[in-house]
Motif scaffolding. Structure first.
Motif, PDB file in Angstrom:
ATOM      1  N   LYS A   7       0.837  -1.198   0.000  1.00 21.79           N
ATOM      2  CA  LYS A   7       0.000   0.000   0.000  1.00 21.79           C
ATOM      3  C   LYS A   7       0.873   1.248   0.000  1.00 21.79           C
ATOM      4  CE  LYS A   7      -3.619   2.318   2.521  1.00 21.79           C
ATOM      5  NZ  LYS A   7      -3.538   2.958   3.807  1.00 21.79           N
ATOM      6  N   GLY A   8       1.887   1.249   0.824  1.00 22.83           N
ATOM      7  CA  GLY A   8       2.811   2.375   0.855  1.00 22.83           C
ATOM      8  C   GLY A   8       2.259   3.584   1.566  1.00 22.83           C
ATOM      9  N   PRO A   9       3.101   4.544   1.859  1.00 22.50           N
ATOM     10  CA  PRO A   9       2.677   5.769   2.526  1.00 22.50           C
ATOM     11  C   PRO A   9       1.879   6.675   1.585  1.00 22.50           C
ATOM     12  CG  PRO A   9       5.034   5.797   2.108  1.00 22.50           C
ATOM     13  CD  PRO A   9       4.529   4.470   1.660  1.00 22.50           C
ATOM     14  N   THR A  10       1.121   7.590   2.174  1.00 20.79           N
ATOM     15  CA  THR A  10       0.315   8.502   1.370  1.00 20.79           C
ATOM     16  C   THR A  10       1.019   9.836   1.140  1.00 20.79           C
ATOM     17  OG1 THR A  10      -0.802   9.253   3.375  1.00 20.79           O
ATOM     18  CG2 THR A  10      -1.863   7.499   2.137  1.00 20.79           C
ATOM     19  N   LYS A  11       1.994  10.175   1.959  1.00 18.53           N
ATOM     20  CA  LYS A  11       2.719  11.441   1.819  1.00 18.53           C
ATOM     21  C   LYS A  11       3.675  11.358   0.628  1.00 18.53           C
ATOM     22  CE  LYS A  11       6.456  13.609   3.916  1.00 18.53           C
ATOM     23  NZ  LYS A  11       7.467  13.571   4.916  1.00 18.53           N
ATOM     24  N   THR A  12       3.582  12.335  -0.278  1.00 16.34           N
ATOM     25  CA  THR A  12       4.486  12.345  -1.428  1.00 16.34           C
ATOM     26  C   THR A  12       5.503  13.465  -1.277  1.00 16.34           C
ATOM     27  OG1 THR A  12       3.057  13.782  -2.739  1.00 16.34           O
ATOM     28  CG2 THR A  12       2.754  11.420  -3.020  1.00 16.34           C
ATOM     29  N   VAL A  13       6.707  13.215  -1.795  1.00 15.61           N
ATOM     30  CA  VAL A  13       7.750  14.235  -1.832  1.00 15.61           C
ATOM     31  C   VAL A  13       8.167  14.417  -3.286  1.00 15.61           C
ATOM     32  CG1 VAL A  13       8.619  13.836   0.498  1.00 15.61           C
ATOM     33  CG2 VAL A  13       9.567  12.535  -1.376  1.00 15.61           C
ATOM     34  N   ASP A  14       8.610  15.622  -3.622  1.00 14.09           N
ATOM     35  CA  ASP A  14       9.142  15.910  -4.949  1.00 14.09           C
ATOM     36  C   ASP A  14      10.650  15.742  -4.893  1.00 14.09           C
ATOM     37  OD1 ASP A  14       6.605  16.587  -5.921  1.00 14.09           O
ATOM     38  OD2 ASP A  14       6.811  18.641  -5.219  1.00 14.09           O
ATOM     39  N   VAL A  15      11.212  14.975  -5.835  1.00 14.72           N
ATOM     40  CA  VAL A  15      12.645  14.701  -5.869  1.00 14.72           C
ATOM     41  C   VAL A  15      13.246  15.500  -7.014  1.00 14.72           C
ATOM     42  CG1 VAL A  15      14.390  12.905  -6.065  1.00 14.72           C
ATOM     43  CG2 VAL A  15      12.227  12.401  -4.943  1.00 14.72           C
ATOM     44  N   PHE A  16      14.296  16.298  -6.707  1.00 11.24           N
ATOM     45  CA  PHE A  16      14.928  17.190  -7.675  1.00 11.24           C
ATOM     46  C   PHE A  16      16.414  16.860  -7.828  1.00 11.24           C
ATOM     47  CE2 PHE A  16      11.425  19.560  -5.812  1.00 11.24           C
ATOM     48  CZ  PHE A  16      10.804  20.108  -6.921  1.00 11.24           C
ATOM     49  N   CYS A  17      16.966  17.129  -9.014  1.00 10.98           N
ATOM     50  CA  CYS A  17      18.407  17.024  -9.257  1.00 10.98           C
ATOM     51  C   CYS A  17      19.090  18.209  -8.565  1.00 10.98           C
ATOM     52  CB  CYS A  17      18.674  17.053 -10.758  1.00 10.98           C
ATOM     53  SG  CYS A  17      20.419  17.075 -11.206  1.00 10.98           S
ATOM     54  N   VAL A  18      20.191  17.953  -7.879  1.00  9.61           N
ATOM     55  CA  VAL A  18      20.905  19.019  -7.170  1.00  9.61           C
ATOM     56  C   VAL A  18      21.604  19.953  -8.157  1.00  9.61           C
ATOM     57  CG1 VAL A  18      22.911  19.447  -5.686  1.00  9.61           C
ATOM     58  CG2 VAL A  18      21.201  17.819  -4.985  1.00  9.61           C
ATOM     59  N   GLY A  19      22.143  19.409  -9.241  1.00  7.65           N
ATOM     60  CA  GLY A  19      22.913  20.216 -10.190  1.00  7.65           C
ATOM     61  C   GLY A  19      22.099  21.231 -10.959  1.00  7.65           C
ATOM     62  N   CYS A  20      20.927  20.818 -11.470  1.00  6.87           N
ATOM     63  CA  CYS A  20      20.164  21.715 -12.339  1.00  6.87           C
ATOM     64  C   CYS A  20      18.758  22.002 -11.828  1.00  6.87           C
ATOM     65  CB  CYS A  20      20.101  21.126 -13.744  1.00  6.87           C
ATOM     66  SG  CYS A  20      19.238  19.552 -13.832  1.00  6.87           S
ATOM     67  N   LYS A  21      18.386  21.478 -10.665  1.00 11.99           N
ATOM     68  CA  LYS A  21      17.077  21.718 -10.026  1.00 11.99           C
ATOM     69  C   LYS A  21      15.888  21.209 -10.851  1.00 11.99           C
ATOM     70  CE  LYS A  21      18.985  24.130  -6.666  1.00 11.99           C
ATOM     71  NZ  LYS A  21      20.133  23.386  -6.237  1.00 11.99           N
ATOM     72  N   THR A  22      16.099  20.236 -11.730  1.00 12.67           N
ATOM     73  CA  THR A  22      15.020  19.640 -12.513  1.00 12.67           C
ATOM     74  C   THR A  22      14.287  18.610 -11.665  1.00 12.67           C
ATOM     75  OG1 THR A  22      16.320  19.901 -14.527  1.00 12.67           O
ATOM     76  CG2 THR A  22      14.497  18.354 -14.629  1.00 12.67           C
ATOM     77  N   GLN A  23      12.955  18.587 -11.754  1.00 14.05           N
ATOM     78  CA  GLN A  23      12.194  17.585 -10.997  1.00 14.05           C
ATOM     79  C   GLN A  23      12.353  16.227 -11.664  1.00 14.05           C
ATOM     80  OE1 GLN A  23       8.102  18.526 -10.234  1.00 14.05           O
ATOM     81  NE2 GLN A  23       7.852  16.771  -8.900  1.00 14.05           N
ATOM     82  N   LEU A  24      12.698  15.224 -10.861  1.00 10.57           N
ATOM     83  CA  LEU A  24      12.924  13.879 -11.371  1.00 10.57           C
ATOM     84  C   LEU A  24      11.693  12.997 -11.215  1.00 10.57           C
ATOM     85  CD1 LEU A  24      16.496  13.445  -9.907  1.00 10.57           C
ATOM     86  CD2 LEU A  24      15.880  14.054 -12.238  1.00 10.57           C
ATOM     87  N   PHE A  25      11.092  12.982 -10.027  1.00  8.01           N
ATOM     88  CA  PHE A  25       9.845  12.263  -9.825  1.00  8.01           C
ATOM     89  C   PHE A  25       9.150  12.642  -8.539  1.00  8.01           C
ATOM     90  CE2 PHE A  25      12.527   9.554  -7.314  1.00  8.01           C
ATOM     91  CZ  PHE A  25      13.529   9.046  -8.119  1.00  8.01           C
ATOM     92  N   LYS A  26       7.885  12.206  -8.429  1.00  4.07           N
ATOM     93  CA  LYS A  26       7.109  12.308  -7.189  1.00  4.07           C
ATOM     94  C   LYS A  26       7.171  10.928  -6.560  1.00  4.07           C
ATOM     95  CE  LYS A  26       3.649  15.848  -8.119  1.00  4.07           C
ATOM     96  NZ  LYS A  26       3.968  16.729  -7.026  1.00  4.07           N
ATOM     97  N   TYR A  27       7.478  10.874  -5.258  1.00  4.76           N
ATOM     98  CA  TYR A  27       7.710   9.607  -4.580  1.00  4.76           C
ATOM     99  C   TYR A  27       6.921   9.545  -3.286  1.00  4.76           C
ATOM    100  CZ  TYR A  27      10.311   5.795  -2.398  1.00  4.76           C
ATOM    101  OH  TYR A  27      10.659   4.617  -1.783  1.00  4.76           O
ATOM    102  N   ARG A  28       6.274   8.405  -3.030  1.00  6.45           N
ATOM    103  CA  ARG A  28       5.546   8.201  -1.778  1.00  6.45           C
ATOM    104  C   ARG A  28       6.535   7.704  -0.731  1.00  6.45           C
ATOM    105  NH1 ARG A  28       2.213   5.016  -5.036  1.00  6.45           N
ATOM    106  NH2 ARG A  28       2.521   3.276  -3.620  1.00  6.45           N
TER     107      ARG A  28
END
Length: 83
Positions: A7-28
């Motif tokens: 089932k996994g957690p319901t809280k999502t975080v946004d994951v970004f690249c440190v070098g260029c600040k591009t969003q990589l994915f949304k992760y639970r």
């Protein structure tokens, strides 16, 4: 070995690249610790074209591996940040 919770957690975080600040994915993400690994089944939205490679700066931010029998990305330290 125990598999991660389906089932996994319901809280999502946004994951970004440190070098260029591009969003990589949304992760639970569960818990409040650092992002060490990302189970593929918990990624809710993936913005990358190739696995483990940033679409903007082409930097490698993770390694494809198995953790507790489940496919996951093992994050390289200091390559990503989350909000």
């Amino acid at each position: 070995m125990a598999k991660p919770n389906k089932k996994g957690p319901t809280k999502t975080v946004d994951v970004f690249c440190v070098g260029c600040k591009t969003q990589l994915f949304k992760y639970r993400k569960g818990g409040k610790g650092a992002l060490v690994k990302c189970f593929k089944e918990r990624i809710s939205k993936d913005y990358t074209q190739q696995p483990c490679i940033c679409p903007n700066c082409q930097g490698v931010f993770a390694r494809d591996t198995l953790v507790r029998g489940a496919p996951a990305y093992k994050i390289i330290g200091g390559k990503v940040t989350m909000k």
